[in-house]
Scaffold this motif. Structure first.
Motif, short mmCIF file in Angstrom:
data_model
loop_
_atom_site.label_atom_id
_atom_site.label_comp_id
_atom_site.label_asym_id
_atom_site.label_seq_id
_atom_site.Cartn_x
_atom_site.Cartn_y
_atom_site.Cartn_z
N ASP A 204 -8.97 -80.29 -53.65
CA ASP A 204 -7.79 -80.52 -52.82
C ASP A 204 -7.01 -79.20 -52.85
N CYS A 205 -5.86 -78.91 -51.77
CA CYS A 205 -5.05 -77.78 -51.91
C CYS A 205 -3.68 -78.64 -51.95
N ALA A 206 -3.44 -79.04 -53.22
CA ALA A 206 -2.25 -79.93 -53.78
C ALA A 206 -1.04 -78.88 -53.40
N GLN A 207 -0.01 -79.60 -52.58
CA GLN A 207 1.16 -78.92 -52.50
C GLN A 207 2.50 -79.66 -52.99
N TYR A 208 2.85 -78.83 -54.17
CA TYR A 208 4.11 -79.07 -54.73
C TYR A 208 5.37 -78.68 -54.45
N GLU A 209 6.33 -79.20 -54.31
CA GLU A 209 7.95 -78.83 -54.00
C GLU A 209 8.55 -78.91 -55.48
N ILE A 210 8.95 -77.79 -56.04
CA ILE A 210 9.63 -77.82 -57.36
C ILE A 210 11.15 -77.39 -57.14
N GLU A 211 12.13 -78.11 -58.00
CA GLU A 211 13.36 -77.55 -58.17
C GLU A 211 13.37 -76.93 -59.35
N THR A 212 13.65 -75.55 -59.47
CA THR A 212 13.73 -75.02 -60.55
C THR A 212 15.15 -75.15 -61.44
N ALA A 213 15.11 -74.79 -62.62
CA ALA A 213 16.33 -74.85 -63.51
C ALA A 213 17.65 -74.27 -62.88
N ASP A 214 17.47 -73.26 -62.12
CA ASP A 214 18.49 -72.51 -61.38
C ASP A 214 18.84 -73.00 -60.07
N ARG A 242 -13.77 -71.09 -45.40
CA ARG A 242 -13.05 -72.19 -44.53
C ARG A 242 -11.65 -72.41 -45.39
N GLN A 243 -11.94 -72.83 -46.79
CA GLN A 243 -10.91 -73.31 -47.51
C GLN A 243 -9.75 -72.16 -47.67
N ALA A 244 -10.13 -70.82 -47.54
CA ALA A 244 -9.26 -69.68 -47.61
C ALA A 244 -8.43 -69.71 -46.64
N GLU A 245 -9.01 -69.80 -45.23
CA GLU A 245 -8.38 -69.88 -43.90
C GLU A 245 -7.43 -70.86 -43.93
N ARG A 246 -7.73 -72.03 -44.21
CA ARG A 246 -6.80 -73.14 -44.17
C ARG A 246 -5.78 -73.22 -45.20
N THR A 247 -5.98 -72.52 -46.34
CA THR A 247 -4.74 -72.38 -46.97
C THR A 247 -3.81 -71.35 -46.59
N ALA A 248 -4.64 -70.52 -46.06
CA ALA A 248 -3.73 -69.27 -45.40
C ALA A 248 -2.58 -70.06 -44.33
N ILE A 250 -1.69 -73.20 -43.98
CA ILE A 250 -0.67 -73.95 -44.72
C ILE A 250 0.39 -73.05 -45.08
N TYR A 251 0.21 -71.84 -45.85
CA TYR A 251 1.02 -71.07 -46.38
C TYR A 251 1.87 -70.37 -45.09
N ARG A 252 1.31 -70.04 -43.94
CA ARG A 252 2.39 -69.64 -43.10
C ARG A 252 3.04 -70.62 -42.38
N GLN A 253 2.64 -71.86 -42.27
CA GLN A 253 3.51 -72.79 -41.90
C GLN A 253 4.58 -72.99 -42.93
N LEU A 254 4.42 -73.02 -44.22
CA LEU A 254 5.34 -73.32 -45.34
C LEU A 254 6.30 -72.19 -45.13
N ARG A 255 6.07 -71.06 -44.79
CA ARG A 255 6.85 -69.63 -44.82
C ARG A 255 8.13 -69.81 -43.71
N ARG A 256 8.03 -70.65 -42.82
CA ARG A 256 8.89 -71.02 -41.74
C ARG A 256 10.16 -71.55 -42.54
N GLU A 257 10.00 -72.34 -43.68
CA GLU A 257 11.15 -72.81 -44.30
C GLU A 257 11.47 -72.40 -45.54
N HIS A 258 10.69 -71.81 -46.10
CA HIS A 258 10.49 -71.62 -47.81
C HIS A 258 10.32 -69.95 -48.04
N GLU A 259 11.21 -69.57 -48.99
CA GLU A 259 11.17 -68.20 -49.38
C GLU A 259 9.92 -68.17 -50.46
#
Length: 369
Positions: A204-214, A242-248, A250-259
């Motif tokens: 899997d390429c498991a995707q987790y959103e975590i809220e840090t202590a700060d 193929r896995q690296a390409e798909r992960t890349a 997913i990363y680019r899509q997430l970058r639109r909203e997350h630092e």
């Protein structure tokens, strides 16, 4: 906060074909035979050539004479795949998937108890707030490990534990464990992601959103790419790419909203390899090992002896997150180094290779978020 990644190589039960010193040619043959026979068994119709190949693969797995062998189990839950007449040859009697219900499993055996405790010692020592776990069997196994094994080595159990079953039926999934105040806010699985060649991720390429202590948001993509262990190199290389390409992607899509985004896990290849080029050359991601002062103990690799050709475990960071990195390193105290375990220090509780926590060192990063 500290982020880490650790391939624990299963905590309690492990396919017998994967055990022993290193990863043997016999083990590779068994794993490939099990994967190949299950692929044929899933067909709607079995041709005469399919039936011959099924018998060849069952023979490799030690299953021609019995439904159980040292390394594998033929599960015939309803109907029959084969018949074994006395005095006659074994024959495939099913003509296709609809004629029977079953499959071939790998035989499991318990991992050495000392090795499991040494895994806990590694996790206690690195003391990560957020830990990506590779080759975990299940969420219940991780919960049991934290509850029963961590306290046995004076470790503190993790507060939040999550794992979604992936595409590998051998019980080698990716998961995440976090401490109190590092809440898992959301989870997304990519087990069903496909391209023109089919399902992409081996696990899997498991995707987790975590809220840090700060109060910051951290996205972690936990991954375990296709192994080089079996299959012809071009096939496994193509799968990892193929896995690296798909992960890349997913990363680019997430970058639109997350630092703050981290991609962690076992990528089963080196940074300069063609399969990993989509991640290393086309995204702007930064490897934590590039951080000034990164402590690798003089060995850049993370697997076995730690040579450069064994650099396969990673923490990759988005540029904004890398700017927040203050330290990083490779922790090898759970690894048996070299033939005699003398290449680098390890826990005194590890007295032989079978007691090592893993063949993989843990990798970690301190992040000021």
């Amino acid at each position: 906060m500290k982020l880490a990644s650790f391939n624990v190589e299963n905590l309690f039960m492990r396919a017998r074909a994967l055990n022993g010193s290193g990863f043997s040619a016999e083990g590779r043959e068994i794993l490939k035979a099990q994967a190949d026979v299950n692929a044929i068994l899933g067909k709607d119709k079995y041709t005469p050539a399919d039936k011959r190949r099924i018998l060849e693969l069952l023979d490799t797995l030690g299953l021609k004479k019995s439904d159980e062998s040292k390394y594998a189990i033929l599960r015939q839950n309803r109907g029959h795949l084969v018949k074994r007449p006395r005095g006659g040859p074994v024959e495939v009697v099913a003509d296709g998937r609809d004629d029977w219900i079953g499959w071939v499993d790998l035989t499991l055996e318990q991992v050495d108890e000392n090795a499991t405790r040494n895994t806990a010692r590694v996790i206690q020592a690195i003391n990560a707030d957020v830990l990506g776990v590779v080759e975990a069997e299940s969420r219940p196994a991780l919960v049991r490990f934290c509850k029963d094994v961590m306290p046995a080595v004076s470790g503190t159990p993790y507060d939040h534990i999550m794992l979604i079953d992936g595409n590998d039926d051998r019980g080698i999934d990716v998961g995440l464990m976090t401490k109190k105040k590092f809440n898992i806010v959301s989870i997304a699985s990519h087990v069903d992601d496909e391209d023109e060649d089919g399902v992409i991720f081996s696990r899997d390429c498991a995707q987790y959103e975590i809220e840090t202590a700060d109060g910051n948001k951290l996205i972690v993509l936990a991954n375990h790419f296709k192994s080089k262990g079996f299959g012809s190199p071009p096939v496994s290389d193509a799968k990892r790419k193929r896995q690296a390409e798909r992960t890349a992607t997913i990363y680019r899509q997430l970058r639109r909203e997350h630092e703050f985004i981290a991609i962690v896990g076992d990528f089963n290849d080196t940074p300069d390899s063609d399969p990993l080029a989509p991640l290393f050359n086309q995204t702007g991601l930064k490897d934590i090992s590039e951080l000034q002062g990164f402590d690798d103990g003089g060995r850049p690799g993370t697997f076995k002896n730690g040579t450069a050709s064994n650099k396969i475990d990673y923490i990759l960071l988005s540029p904004d997150l890398f700017a927040k990195a203050t330290a990083g390193g490779i922790f090898r105290m759970g690894v048996w180094g070299g033939k005699n375990g003398t290449l680098f220090p390890h826990f005194p509780e590890i007295t032989k290779e079978a007691e090592a926590a893993s063949d993989h060192a843990a990798i970690w990063a301190e992040l000021d978020i």
